[in-house]
Design an enzyme around this catalytic site. Structure first.
Site, short mmCIF file in Angstrom:
data_model
loop_
_atom_site.label_atom_id
_atom_site.label_comp_id
_atom_site.label_asym_id
_atom_site.label_seq_id
_atom_site.Cartn_x
_atom_site.Cartn_y
_atom_site.Cartn_z
N HIS A 1 -9.36 0.81 5.00
CA HIS A 1 -8.06 1.00 5.68
C HIS A 1 -8.27 1.90 6.90
O HIS A 1 -9.10 2.81 6.88
CB HIS A 1 -7.06 1.62 4.71
CG HIS A 1 -5.67 1.63 5.25
ND1 HIS A 1 -5.23 2.59 6.13
CD2 HIS A 1 -4.63 0.77 5.07
CE1 HIS A 1 -3.97 2.33 6.46
NE2 HIS A 1 -3.58 1.23 5.83
N GLY B 1 2.36 1.85 10.80
CA GLY B 1 3.27 2.99 10.65
C GLY B 1 3.94 3.41 11.95
O GLY B 1 4.52 4.49 12.03
N GLU C 1 -5.27 -5.56 10.51
CA GLU C 1 -4.24 -4.55 10.75
C GLU C 1 -4.54 -3.84 12.08
O GLU C 1 -5.35 -2.91 12.11
CB GLU C 1 -4.24 -3.51 9.63
CG GLU C 1 -3.98 -4.08 8.26
CD GLU C 1 -3.47 -3.00 7.32
OE1 GLU C 1 -2.32 -3.12 6.90
OE2 GLU C 1 -4.20 -2.04 7.04
N SER D 1 3.52 -2.57 10.31
CA SER D 1 4.99 -2.53 10.45
C SER D 1 5.66 -3.85 10.05
O SER D 1 6.63 -4.26 10.69
CB SER D 1 5.37 -2.12 11.87
OG SER D 1 4.87 -0.82 12.15
N GLU E 1 -6.71 4.32 7.99
CA GLU E 1 -6.58 5.77 7.73
C GLU E 1 -7.86 6.32 7.11
O GLU E 1 -8.23 7.48 7.34
CB GLU E 1 -5.34 6.03 6.84
CG GLU E 1 -4.06 5.85 7.63
CD GLU E 1 -2.87 5.32 6.85
OE1 GLU E 1 -2.86 5.41 5.61
OE2 GLU E 1 -1.94 4.80 7.50
N ASN F 1 0.86 -1.18 0.00
CA ASN F 1 0.00 0.00 0.00
C ASN F 1 0.90 1.24 0.00
O ASN F 1 1.49 1.57 1.02
CB ASN F 1 -0.88 -0.05 1.26
CG ASN F 1 -1.70 1.22 1.45
OD1 ASN F 1 -1.80 2.04 0.54
ND2 ASN F 1 -2.27 1.39 2.63
N LYS G 1 0.14 4.27 -0.22
CA LYS G 1 -0.48 5.46 0.39
C LYS G 1 -0.25 6.68 -0.52
O LYS G 1 -0.16 6.53 -1.73
CB LYS G 1 0.03 5.69 1.81
CG LYS G 1 -0.06 4.41 2.65
CD LYS G 1 0.14 4.66 4.10
CE LYS G 1 0.16 3.32 4.84
NZ LYS G 1 0.16 3.46 6.26
C1 PEP Z 1 -0.70 -0.15 6.07
O1 PEP Z 1 -0.72 1.01 5.73
O2 PEP Z 1 -1.61 -0.90 5.72
C2 PEP Z 1 0.42 -0.62 6.87
C3 PEP Z 1 0.37 -1.81 7.37
O3 PEP Z 1 1.48 0.27 7.07
P1 PEP Z 1 2.90 -0.06 7.76
O4 PEP Z 1 3.41 -1.33 7.12
O5 PEP Z 1 3.75 1.12 7.45
O6 PEP Z 1 2.64 -0.24 9.21
#
Ligand code: PEP
Length: 251
Positions: A96, A174, A168, A214, A98, A9, A11
């Site tokens: 997601h 992040g 997630e 992460s 966000e 992703n 973003k």
């Molecule tokens: C994500 O945005 O779905 C995500 C898992 O980000 P990160 O790997 O940076 O934690």
């Protein structure tokens, strides 16, 4: 046996030129290698058409990061499922965290998007997961259950063949904090049991459930070797071809 799916992703990163560089680097790393998983990249809308051309002939598949739940109309700034299809997109990330927190999307909106995506032949990656506060209050399973039940309301067993769920935990996105393999496995197993109750054992056993939060080359192996973890949705680490490839290699 479920085939693992590693999705990146991007973003709101990478203009057209940067997208081209990243996809070409990834293509070079993947060339002539035997890869045991499906690989998806989800660039910003503005790079989808170019990305679609660049990945042609490679194993890389294309996804988008969001879409609107209506076919078309007066929705300034939004993107429809048919627009995504026309770029060559096969997948779309929906729900997601966000989108849920910053753009106030709720489970009902996300469900409408899932239905619209399926209507247009797009494969949704439905993101679910609890916040830190919810984990500390020990309501993780209640939250995930609600997100699954409302998010998949009205979706048939047949349609489930084209859906991926990404667990997630919001506190791990992040932040550099990863769920331990045991914490992640516990929730993945729970999600699979919810799907078994809602549909059937065979639907639950075929469902791909990705972990996101992460993920990086250093922790990918221990997460991906858990019984119910079928891949990863990767944010930060997918912006560098070497680290994304490092995760793909662990599948
Ligand atoms: C994500 O945005 O779905 C995500 C898992 O980000 P990160 O790997 O940076 O934690």
């Amino acid at each position: 046996m479920r085939r693992k799916v590693i999705a990146g992703n991007w973003k709101m990163h990478n203009d057209l030129k940067q997208s081209e560089v990243l996809i070409n680097s990834l293509k070079n790393l993947l060339k002539d290698k035997s890869i045991n998983c499906d690989v998806i990249v989800c660039p910003p809308f503005t790079s989808l058409t170019e990305a679609s051309k660049l990945i042609s002939g490679s194993i890389i598949k294309l996804g988008a990061q969001n879409m609107h739940f209506e076919d078309k109309g007066a929705f300034t700034g939004e993107i429809s499922s048919s627009m995504l299809k026309s770029t060559g997109c096969e997948f779309v990330i929906l729900g997601h965290s966000e989108r849920r927190t910053i753009f106030k999307e709720n489970d009902i909106i996300i469900n409408a998007k899932i239905k619209k995506a399926i209507e247009y032949g797009l494969k949704p990656i439905l993101c679910i997961g609890e916040t830190l506060e919810q984990r500390e209050k020990e309501v993780t399973k209640d939250i995930v259950k609600q997100q699954v039940e409302i998010g998949l309301e009205g979706i048939s067993a047949e349609q489930m063949k084209n859906i991926i769920i990404a667990y997630e935990p919001v506190w791990a996105i992040g932040t550099g904090k990863t769920a331990t393999p045991e914490q992640a496995q516990e929730v993945h197993q729970f999600i699979r049991s919810l799907i078994e109750t809602k549909y059937s054992k065979s639907v639950s056993e075929s469902l791909v459930i990705q972990y996101g939060g992460s993920v990086k080359p250093e922790n990918a192996n221990e997460l991906l070797s858990q019984k119910d973890i079928d891949g990863a949705l990767v944010g930060g680490a997918c912006l560098n071809a070497d680290s994304f490839y490092g995760i793909i290699k662990e599948s």
